[in-house]
Design an enzyme around this catalytic site. Structure first.
Site, PDB file in Angstrom:
ATOM      1  N   TYR A   1     -12.230  -3.680  12.154  1.00 29.67           N
ATOM      2  CA  TYR A   1     -10.909  -2.993  12.153  1.00 29.67           C
ATOM      3  C   TYR A   1     -10.222  -3.320  13.346  1.00 29.67           C
ATOM      4  O   TYR A   1      -8.821  -3.786  13.269  1.00 29.67           O
ATOM      5  CB  TYR A   1     -10.998  -1.434  11.836  1.00 29.67           C
TER       6      TYR A   1
ATOM      7  N   GLY B   1       0.805  -1.190   0.145  1.00 31.96           N
ATOM      8  CA  GLY B   1      -0.115   0.188  -0.051  1.00 31.96           C
ATOM      9  C   GLY B   1       0.558   1.328   0.020  1.00 31.96           C
ATOM     10  O   GLY B   1       0.511   2.310   0.703  1.00 31.96           O
TER      11      GLY B   1
ATOM     12  N   ASN C   1       1.871  -2.495   5.414  1.00 28.96           N
ATOM     13  CA  ASN C   1       1.186  -0.979   5.529  1.00 28.96           C
ATOM     14  C   ASN C   1      -0.491  -1.098   4.979  1.00 28.96           C
ATOM     15  O   ASN C   1      -1.245  -0.465   5.453  1.00 28.96           O
ATOM     16  CB  ASN C   1       1.898   0.078   4.980  1.00 28.96           C
TER      17      ASN C   1
ATOM     18  N   VAL D   1      -2.925  -7.849  -1.455  1.00 32.16           N
ATOM     19  CA  VAL D   1      -1.675  -8.560  -0.675  1.00 32.16           C
ATOM     20  C   VAL D   1      -2.656  -9.373   0.317  1.00 32.16           C
ATOM     21  O   VAL D   1      -2.046 -10.322   1.032  1.00 32.16           O
ATOM     22  CB  VAL D   1      -0.956  -7.544   0.142  1.00 32.16           C
TER      23      VAL D   1
ATOM     24  N   LYS E   1      -6.500  -5.217  13.796  1.00 36.58           N
ATOM     25  CA  LYS E   1      -5.206  -4.290  14.110  1.00 36.58           C
ATOM     26  C   LYS E   1      -4.558  -4.994  15.375  1.00 36.58           C
ATOM     27  O   LYS E   1      -3.476  -5.124  15.819  1.00 36.58           O
ATOM     28  CB  LYS E   1      -5.554  -2.867  14.523  1.00 36.58           C
TER      29      LYS E   1
HETATM   30  P1  NAP Z   1      -5.282   5.003   2.490  1.00 34.97           P
HETATM   31  O1  NAP Z   1      -5.047   6.675   2.313  1.00 34.97           O
HETATM   32  O2  NAP Z   1      -6.515   4.690   2.279  1.00 34.97           O
HETATM   33  O3  NAP Z   1      -4.040   3.950   1.731  1.00 34.97           O
HETATM   34  C1  NAP Z   1      -4.269   2.649   1.674  1.00 34.97           C
HETATM   35  C2  NAP Z   1      -3.079   2.111   0.932  1.00 34.97           C
HETATM   36  O4  NAP Z   1      -3.377   0.633   0.966  1.00 34.97           O
HETATM   37  C3  NAP Z   1      -3.344   2.438  -0.639  1.00 34.97           C
HETATM   38  O5  NAP Z   1      -1.920   2.313  -1.320  1.00 34.97           O
HETATM   39  C4  NAP Z   1      -4.126   1.331  -1.351  1.00 34.97           C
HETATM   40  O6  NAP Z   1      -3.659   0.817  -2.419  1.00 34.97           O
HETATM   41  C5  NAP Z   1      -3.462   0.162  -0.402  1.00 34.97           C
HETATM   42  N1  NAP Z   1      -4.448  -1.008  -0.216  1.00 34.97           N
HETATM   43  C6  NAP Z   1      -5.465  -1.323   0.172  1.00 34.97           C
HETATM   44  N2  NAP Z   1      -6.078  -2.537  -0.065  1.00 34.97           N
HETATM   45  C7  NAP Z   1      -4.877  -3.023  -0.745  1.00 34.97           C
HETATM   46  C8  NAP Z   1      -4.954  -4.583  -0.771  1.00 34.97           C
HETATM   47  N3  NAP Z   1      -6.000  -5.461  -0.518  1.00 34.97           N
HETATM   48  N4  NAP Z   1      -3.434  -4.827  -1.281  1.00 34.97           N
HETATM   49  C9  NAP Z   1      -2.558  -3.847  -1.669  1.00 34.97           C
HETATM   50  N5  NAP Z   1      -2.727  -2.630  -1.240  1.00 34.97           N
HETATM   51  C10 NAP Z   1      -3.913  -2.385  -0.883  1.00 34.97           C
HETATM   52  O7  NAP Z   1      -4.762   4.486   4.094  1.00 34.97           O
HETATM   53  P2  NAP Z   1      -3.666   5.014   5.069  1.00 34.97           P
HETATM   54  O8  NAP Z   1      -4.632   6.376   6.016  1.00 34.97           O
HETATM   55  O9  NAP Z   1      -2.756   5.583   4.303  1.00 34.97           O
HETATM   56  O10 NAP Z   1      -3.511   4.025   6.078  1.00 34.97           O
HETATM   57  C11 NAP Z   1      -2.370   3.088   5.890  1.00 34.97           C
HETATM   58  C12 NAP Z   1      -2.185   2.213   7.106  1.00 34.97           C
HETATM   59  O11 NAP Z   1      -2.118   2.817   8.079  1.00 34.97           O
HETATM   60  C13 NAP Z   1      -3.444   1.207   7.236  1.00 34.97           C
HETATM   61  O12 NAP Z   1      -3.258  -0.088   7.404  1.00 34.97           O
HETATM   62  C14 NAP Z   1      -4.191   1.951   8.183  1.00 34.97           C
HETATM   63  O13 NAP Z   1      -5.072   0.974   8.883  1.00 34.97           O
HETATM   64  C15 NAP Z   1      -3.099   2.289   9.004  1.00 34.97           C
HETATM   65  N6  NAP Z   1      -3.475   3.388   9.928  1.00 34.97           N
HETATM   66  C16 NAP Z   1      -4.026   4.595   9.551  1.00 34.97           C
HETATM   67  C17 NAP Z   1      -4.437   5.692  10.268  1.00 34.97           C
HETATM   68  C18 NAP Z   1      -4.732   6.977   9.790  1.00 34.97           C
HETATM   69  O14 NAP Z   1      -5.194   7.754  10.577  1.00 34.97           O
HETATM   70  N7  NAP Z   1      -4.868   7.216   8.405  1.00 34.97           N
HETATM   71  C19 NAP Z   1      -4.304   5.587  11.723  1.00 34.97           C
HETATM   72  C20 NAP Z   1      -4.027   4.242  11.977  1.00 34.97           C
HETATM   73  C21 NAP Z   1      -3.467   3.256  11.213  1.00 34.97           C
HETATM   74  P3  NAP Z   1      -4.614   1.740  -4.043  1.00 34.97           P
HETATM   75  O15 NAP Z   1      -4.401   2.932  -3.844  1.00 34.97           O
HETATM   76  O16 NAP Z   1      -4.132   0.832  -5.043  1.00 34.97           O
HETATM   77  O17 NAP Z   1      -5.970   1.052  -3.498  1.00 34.97           O
END
Ligand code: NAP
Length: 249
Positions: A156, A13, A91, A65, A160
């Protein structure tokens, strides 16, 4: 010379949000990057372009993935291109929030598979080449939701919290092979994933934060880069919260 010069990192990701920030930060510190994405090829290519135009090395690899065959193909692509994997950042993640009474079973399964099963899939595929080289850094992105809980996120939070347990077990399995396994638990970071959070939750977060701002993508990327570095070689099985003091455990 960057701290990660000569290292090879796979970032799942890595095309958007936090993963994009991690890919750029690891590249800035000298690592060659495999930018994994699911559906947004243009976004992944843009990350590759940014890295290579700054003198770094990167390729984009499409793979869902949550699917073991895709995870295997992703790790193979990394090995075919760079001949080793030093750093794996699990990620990729998603949300399908709803109260349990309304949550569909397929939304539970999708979130568990995308967040938790994917982490196991990629670690399983990467561990053999890491053991062979007697070197590895696995960093799993979890969430404060997996520690603290969050109404509307039974799927979720479970995914996690599962990542934290998996991190500890795997750390115990592979520590003797010079492989560390840690988790990073971001708090609330402005990305596509958090763009439509309800206002009452936003207000609660603002009130609870000890450091009175939402986290940046760079805050998380810097923590990951530290855990990927040689300076972190004696840290394993840990969950580092990067959350402005929201959760203290
Ligand atoms: P995001 O902006 O929605 O980006 C998600 C990324 O994951 C994108 O690159 C997407 O690829 C990829 N992805 C989704 N499903 C996938 C799959 N099945 N196989 C491969 N790639 C996949 O999310 P984010 O906020 O950056 O979050 C990234 C991580 O941090 C996640 O694990 C999330 O749970 C964690 N997190 C985020 C926050 C927050 O506040 N944002 C807080 C705690 C934890 P495409 O663009 O090609 O779809």
């Amino acid at each position: 010379m960057g701290q990660l010069e000569g290292r090879v990192a796979v970032v799942t990701g890595g095309s958007r949000g936090i993963g994009r920030g991690i890919a750029l930060e690891l590249a800035k510190r000298g690592a060659s990057i495999v930018v994994n994405y699911h559906s947004n090829a243009a976004a992944a290519e843009e990350v590759v372009q940014e890295i290579t135009s700054n003198g770094g090395q990167a390729i984009a690899v499409q793979a869902d993935v949550s699917n073991m065959h895709d995870a295997e193909r992703l790790i193979k692509a990394a090995l075919d291109t760079y001949e080793k994997i030093d750093i794996l950042v699990n990620n990729a993640g998603t949300t399908r929030d709803n109260l349990i009474m309304m949550m569909k079973e397929e939304d539970f399964d999708l979130v568990i598979n995308t967040n938790l099963k994917s982490t196991w899939n990629c670690a399983k595929q990467a561990i053999r080449p890491m053991v062979r080289k007697r070197y590895g850094r696995i960093i799993n992105i979890t969430s404060v939701s997996g520690i603290f809980g969050n109404p509307g996120q039974t799927n979720y939070s479970a995914s996690k919290a599962g990542i934290i347990g998996m991190t500890r077990s795997l750390a115990r399995e592979v520590g003797a092979r010079n492989i560390t396994v840690n988790a990073v638990a971001p708090g609330f970071i402005e990305t596509d994933l958090t763009s439509d959070l309800p206002q009452d939750l936003r207000n609660w977060v603002d009130e609870m934060l000890v450091i009175k701002r939402w986290g940046s993508i760079e805050d998380v990327a810097n923590a990951v880069a530290f855990l990927a570095s040689d300076e972190a070689s004696y840290i394993t099985g840990q969950t580092l919260t990067v959350d402005g003091g929201l959760v203290m455990s």
